[in-house]
Scaffold this motif. Structure first.
Motif: not given
Lengths: 178, 199
Positions: A37-39, A41-43, A45-46, A49-50
């Protein structure tokens, strides 16, 4: 002293990889599911940033490509050297208190151009982590409760930023592996 | 402010390249740079996802609460005007603990809650209290044990030692926090005496 700090740098992250799942498992957390579930959000977040990276990379790329950076370097090199600050990190220092995403873009640009393991790469990385987005935090936190007079908060925040930058320059000079 | 800086960078780039006679240099530079913006973001995804996954585990394991308990004495020292055991103290503790772990997204809601609670103790709602100033001095200079985003960015850029900067960052961030808190103490008197939330 340097060895202790170096060891701390090497051990901090692996220790977290060990301790966090261990404590969580012992406390009955569904470790694997929580991780997924935490991971997720990684996508996001990245990707978020774009636009910041594109804006900063474009502006910094143009600034360097046009020769304006060289011009500025020649202009500020003497006073910056006197302070012990390589002029290449000045744009990052300027942006750091204003916008976290823009500063991250500046750092990323710095790492790309000079390399993450160069002296400038180390210094830039340290500057980024030395302090937080002072002006953004002050406006959001005071704004949320309607405080209009922040008293000495702005000055204290700026003093903190400057001390963080000075600390970054000193720590990098002390601990950068040659 | 970012508007001014960004516009300045672009306009000066044009003027300098035009003056030096190779105006197309900025077009080339812009196009090559933006391509690597997307590449950077994509090589960032894996590490960021891994870290955020681990942090979700940490949060559910109650590591923020654990850390807040350990930090209570520090908060008693820094915020004598805030009574122990109040919601204001609790929210500040959670915010500072989350920041220490580098959990920015968890820290902000706790921080805003803390401001709300501190405002309830404020006799003059338009003006910051001593406690608010100290709390924000700590927040704007944020001590972080693991600068995860920077580490991920270094790894994404092919660093052979992405975590090498943990030590230097800790030194720098301790400098900034000590300076901000000290400045807060020294400057406090000037903005008006006794504007604490002590009553």
């Amino acid at each position: 002293m340097a060895e202790v700090i170096d060891a701390a740098s090497r051990w901090a992250m692996p220790l977290m990889f060990f301790l966090i799942p261990l404590v969580a498992y012992l406390r009955g957390v569904k470790v694997y599911e929580a991780f997924i579930e935490g991971a997720e959000q990684g996508f996001a977040t990245a990707v978020r940033m774009i636009p910041f990276l594109v804006a900063i990379f474009a502006a910094m790329g143009m600034f360097r490509g046009s020769g304006a950076m060289d011009l500025l370097m020649r202009l500020v090199a003497a006073p910056a050297r006197w302070l012990g600050v390589p002029p290449e990190v000045l744009p990052l220092m300027l942006v750091r208190p204003l916008s976290g995403s823009a500063a991250l873009g500046m750092l990323s640009d710095l790492l790309r151009v000079y390399g993450p393991d160069s002296y400038l790469g180390w210094l830039g990385s340290t500057i980024q982590g030395s302090t937080d987005t002072t002006f953004y935090i002050l406006s959001v936190y005071y704004g949320s409760v309607g405080v209009r007079n922040p008293r000495h908060s702005v000055l204290a925040g700026i003093i903190g930023d400057l001390a963080g930058f000075a600390g970054a320059v000193l720590a990098t000079r002390l601990l950068f592996p040659h | 402010m970012m508007n001014t800086i960004w516009t300045f960078l672009v306009l000066v780039s044009f003027l300098v390249s035009a003056a030096s006679g190779h105006v197309s240099a900025i077009t080339d530079a812009a196009f090559t740079s933006v391509k690597s913006a997307v590449e950077t973001a994509f090589s960032f995804i894996g590490i960021m996802a891994f870290w955020l996954g681990l942090m979700e585990v940490a949060q559910r394991a109650g590591l923020i609460d654990l850390l807040s308990r350990g930090m209570r004495p520090v908060v008693r020292l820094l915020f004598p005007s805030i009574p122990a055991g109040t919601p204001a103290e609790g929210a500040m503790l959670l915010n500072m603990s989350a920041n220490l772990l580098g959990l920015g997204s968890a820290a902000t809601p706790f921080g805003l809650k803390a401001m709300e609670e501190l405002q309830k103790l404020n006799p003059d709602p338009a003006t910051a209290t001593d406690a608010m100033c100290t709390f924000l001095a700590i927040n704007t200079s944020a001590i972080t044990l693991i600068p995860a985003t920077v580490i991920a960015l270094r790894a994404a850029n092919g660093s052979s030692n992405p975590t090498g900067i943990v030590g230097t960052t800790l030194i720098a961030t301790v400098c900034s926090t000590v300076a901000a808190v000290t400045a807060d103490r020294l400057l406090r008197g000037r903005g008006g005496h006794g504007r604490g939330g002590s009553h």
